[in-house]
Scaffold this motif. Structure first.
Motif, PDB file in Angstrom:
ATOM      1  N   SER A 272       0.839  -1.194   0.000  1.00  0.00           N
ATOM      2  CA  SER A 272       0.000   0.000   0.000  1.00  0.00           C
ATOM      3  C   SER A 272       0.873   1.244   0.000  1.00  0.00           C
ATOM      4  N   LEU A 273       0.295   2.318  -0.529  1.00  0.00           N
ATOM      5  CA  LEU A 273       0.963   3.612  -0.592  1.00  0.00           C
ATOM      6  C   LEU A 273       0.355   4.536   0.440  1.00  0.00           C
ATOM      7  N   ARG A 274       1.207   5.232   1.162  1.00  0.00           N
ATOM      8  CA  ARG A 274       0.716   6.161   2.174  1.00  0.00           C
ATOM      9  C   ARG A 274       0.611   7.566   1.607  1.00  0.00           C
ATOM     10  N   GLU A 275      -0.544   8.170   1.794  1.00  0.00           N
ATOM     11  CA  GLU A 275      -0.742   9.580   1.473  1.00  0.00           C
ATOM     12  C   GLU A 275      -1.359  10.228   2.706  1.00  0.00           C
ATOM     13  N   GLY A 276      -0.532  10.928   3.471  1.00  0.00           N
ATOM     14  CA  GLY A 276      -0.984  11.463   4.748  1.00  0.00           C
ATOM     15  C   GLY A 276      -1.267  10.326   5.708  1.00  0.00           C
ATOM     16  N   ASP A 277      -2.482  10.280   6.224  1.00  0.00           N
ATOM     17  CA  ASP A 277      -2.875   9.219   7.145  1.00  0.00           C
ATOM     18  C   ASP A 277      -3.652   8.110   6.442  1.00  0.00           C
ATOM     19  N   THR A 278      -3.669   8.143   5.108  1.00  0.00           N
ATOM     20  CA  THR A 278      -4.451   7.183   4.339  1.00  0.00           C
ATOM     21  C   THR A 278      -3.533   6.256   3.559  1.00  0.00           C
ATOM     22  N   TYR A 279      -3.936   5.006   3.459  1.00  0.00           N
ATOM     23  CA  TYR A 279      -3.176   4.023   2.696  1.00  0.00           C
ATOM     24  C   TYR A 279      -4.015   3.536   1.521  1.00  0.00           C
ATOM     25  N   HIS A 280      -3.381   3.456   0.346  1.00  0.00           N
ATOM     26  CA  HIS A 280      -4.068   3.064  -0.874  1.00  0.00           C
ATOM     27  C   HIS A 280      -3.450   1.782  -1.433  1.00  0.00           C
ATOM     28  N   TYR A 281      -4.313   0.926  -1.958  1.00  0.00           N
ATOM     29  CA  TYR A 281      -3.873  -0.338  -2.568  1.00  0.00           C
ATOM     30  C   TYR A 281      -2.876  -0.065  -3.686  1.00  0.00           C
ATOM     31  N   ALA A 282      -1.813  -0.861  -3.728  1.00  0.00           N
ATOM     32  CA  ALA A 282      -0.758  -0.627  -4.721  1.00  0.00           C
ATOM     33  C   ALA A 282      -0.384  -1.910  -5.455  1.00  0.00           C
ATOM     34  N   GLY A 283      -1.356  -2.789  -5.670  1.00  0.00           N
ATOM     35  CA  GLY A 283      -1.064  -4.023  -6.383  1.00  0.00           C
ATOM     36  C   GLY A 283      -0.525  -5.090  -5.451  1.00  0.00           C
ATOM     37  N   GLN A 284      -0.229  -6.249  -6.038  1.00  0.00           N
ATOM     38  CA  GLN A 284       0.262  -7.360  -5.232  1.00  0.00           C
ATOM     39  C   GLN A 284       1.733  -7.187  -4.859  1.00  0.00           C
ATOM     40  N   PRO A 285       2.128  -7.647  -3.679  1.00  0.00           N
ATOM     41  CA  PRO A 285       3.554  -7.712  -3.360  1.00  0.00           C
ATOM     42  C   PRO A 285       4.205  -8.800  -4.194  1.00  0.00           C
ATOM     43  N   ALA A 286       5.514  -8.765  -4.309  1.00  0.00           N
ATOM     44  CA  ALA A 286       6.200  -9.703  -5.199  1.00  0.00           C
ATOM     45  C   ALA A 286       7.599 -10.015  -4.711  1.00  0.00           C
ATOM     46  N   GLY A 287       8.128 -11.102  -5.240  1.00  0.00           N
ATOM     47  CA  GLY A 287       9.552 -11.394  -5.177  1.00  0.00           C
ATOM     48  C   GLY A 287      10.131 -11.173  -6.564  1.00  0.00           C
ATOM     49  N   ILE A 288      11.448 -11.125  -6.652  1.00  0.00           N
ATOM     50  CA  ILE A 288      12.110 -10.837  -7.922  1.00  0.00           C
ATOM     51  C   ILE A 288      13.205 -11.850  -8.190  1.00  0.00           C
ATOM     52  N   LEU A 289      13.159 -12.444  -9.363  1.00  0.00           N
ATOM     53  CA  LEU A 289      14.274 -13.223  -9.901  1.00  0.00           C
ATOM     54  C   LEU A 289      15.014 -12.320 -10.875  1.00  0.00           C
ATOM     55  N   LEU A 290      16.248 -11.986 -10.541  1.00  0.00           N
ATOM     56  CA  LEU A 290      17.071 -11.101 -11.370  1.00  0.00           C
ATOM     57  C   LEU A 290      18.234 -11.899 -11.948  1.00  0.00           C
ATOM     58  N   THR A 291      18.331 -11.910 -13.273  1.00  0.00           N
ATOM     59  CA  THR A 291      19.407 -12.638 -13.946  1.00  0.00           C
ATOM     60  C   THR A 291      20.295 -11.661 -14.699  1.00  0.00           C
ATOM     61  N   MET A 292      21.604 -11.741 -14.427  1.00  0.00           N
ATOM     62  CA  MET A 292      22.600 -10.917 -15.104  1.00  0.00           C
ATOM     63  C   MET A 292      23.803 -11.799 -15.403  1.00  0.00           C
ATOM     64  N   ASP A 293      24.274 -11.747 -16.632  1.00  0.00           N
ATOM     65  CA  ASP A 293      25.446 -12.536 -17.033  1.00  0.00           C
ATOM     66  C   ASP A 293      25.318 -14.005 -16.647  1.00  0.00           C
ATOM     67  N   GLY A 294      24.131 -14.556 -16.825  1.00  0.00           N
ATOM     68  CA  GLY A 294      23.923 -15.974 -16.603  1.00  0.00           C
ATOM     69  C   GLY A 294      23.766 -16.400 -15.163  1.00  0.00           C
ATOM     70  N   LYS A 295      23.768 -15.448 -14.214  1.00  0.00           N
ATOM     71  CA  LYS A 295      23.595 -15.776 -12.796  1.00  0.00           C
ATOM     72  C   LYS A 295      22.283 -15.184 -12.298  1.00  0.00           C
ATOM     73  N   THR A 296      21.569 -15.963 -11.496  1.00  0.00           N
ATOM     74  CA  THR A 296      20.263 -15.544 -11.003  1.00  0.00           C
ATOM     75  C   THR A 296      20.278 -15.395  -9.492  1.00  0.00           C
ATOM     76  N   ILE A 297      19.776 -14.245  -9.032  1.00  0.00           N
ATOM     77  CA  ILE A 297      19.560 -14.054  -7.611  1.00  0.00           C
ATOM     78  C   ILE A 297      18.054 -13.892  -7.383  1.00  0.00           C
ATOM     79  N   TYR A 298      17.631 -14.267  -6.191  1.00  0.00           N
ATOM     80  CA  TYR A 298      16.220 -14.177  -5.828  1.00  0.00           C
ATOM     81  C   TYR A 298      16.080 -13.249  -4.637  1.00  0.00           C
ATOM     82  N   HIS A 299      15.373 -12.146  -4.848  1.00  0.00           N
ATOM     83  CA  HIS A 299      15.037 -11.227  -3.762  1.00  0.00           C
ATOM     84  C   HIS A 299      13.590 -11.521  -3.401  1.00  0.00           C
ATOM     85  N   ALA A 300      13.373 -12.060  -2.223  1.00  0.00           N
ATOM     86  CA  ALA A 300      12.045 -12.538  -1.853  1.00  0.00           C
ATOM     87  C   ALA A 300      11.074 -11.422  -1.494  1.00  0.00           C
TER      88      ALA A 300
END
Length: 227
Positions: free
Chosen positions: A111-139
């Motif tokens: 969620s995104l905070r604007e003042g004292d209000t929070y707004h839906y901001a889509g689903q949370p996620a993890g990320i699989l990032l691949t660079m130069d043939g190597k993959t890291i996972y940021h959960a």
């Protein structure tokens, strides 16, 4: 691939001349020791919208004229704030110039905070990032979930960055299960010690991982490891 920790859940990943930053909570985190003005990046990757992850995304993206990569709703919010964005969603992958990003599920909020209000901001996620043939996972921020086994079966994960703080996310015991299910060779703990409620003993966590022959790297801010 060089991976630098900037506190909390922020990783700066550099390989093959490309630089990306994940969840840049810098100026709001005195433990980061880094100013957003120091960051040179080709992309900003976001797992979700909470303040301690969204952080300095807009400032970094505008100054570097680079895109923010995020789930659709959060990406559109970034556009509304004047940044360039590349919208994605859970299960989707995209090949950028020099790196590949795939979004996985995570079980948390966003969620995104604007003042004292929070707004839906889509689903949370993890990320699989691949660079130069190597993959890291940021959960991202997540609980333990069974499909981490599937993520591990489908990807050769060189390093998993996992939250261990408990209370808002997995705790150390669950993170050990996650590392095993992911078949990760190395683990960098995230999302701990920033606030009193998420203080953890990283030495104990490293010992627990060591029982399963998994290397643990509890980095201090601005420390780098190469894989």
């Amino acid at each position: 691939m060089n991976i630098t920790y900037f506190g909390h859940s922020c990783l700066f990943v550099e390989s093959g001349g490309k630089k990306v930053i994940i969840d840049p909570f810098l100026s709001g985190n005195p433990a980061s020791g880094v100013s957003p003005n120091e960051i040179e990046a080709d992309a900003v990757l976001l797992t979700h919208a909470h303040d301690d992850h969204f952080g300095d995304s807009i400032e970094i993206a505008k100054r570097n004229d680079c895109p923010i990569v995020a789930v659709f709703e959060l990406a559109m919010h970034c556009v509304r704030l004047g940044a360039r964005a590349h919208a994605m969603n859970i299960g989707g992958a995209y090949d950028f110039d020099g790196f590949r990003v795939k979004y996985t599920q995570a079980f948390h909020g966003s969620s995104l905070r604007e003042g004292d209000t929070y707004h839906y901001a889509g689903q949370p996620a993890g990320i699989l990032l691949t660079m130069d043939g190597k993959t890291i996972y940021h959960a991202g921020d997540t609980s333990l979930f069974g499909d981490m086994k599937l993520i591990g079966e489908m990807n050769d994960i060189a390093l998993a960055a996992l939250p261990i703080g408990d209370n808002f996310t997995m705790g150390p015991e669950d993170a050990v299960h996650a590392a095993r299910w992911l078949r990760a060779k190395r683990v960098v703990p995230l999302h701990y010690d920033t606030f009193p409620v998420i203080r953890q003993d990283t030495g104990k966590f490293a010992a627990m991982l060591g029982e399963h022959d998994i290397a643990c790297f509890p980095l201090k801010s601005k420390e780098t490891i190469s894989i």
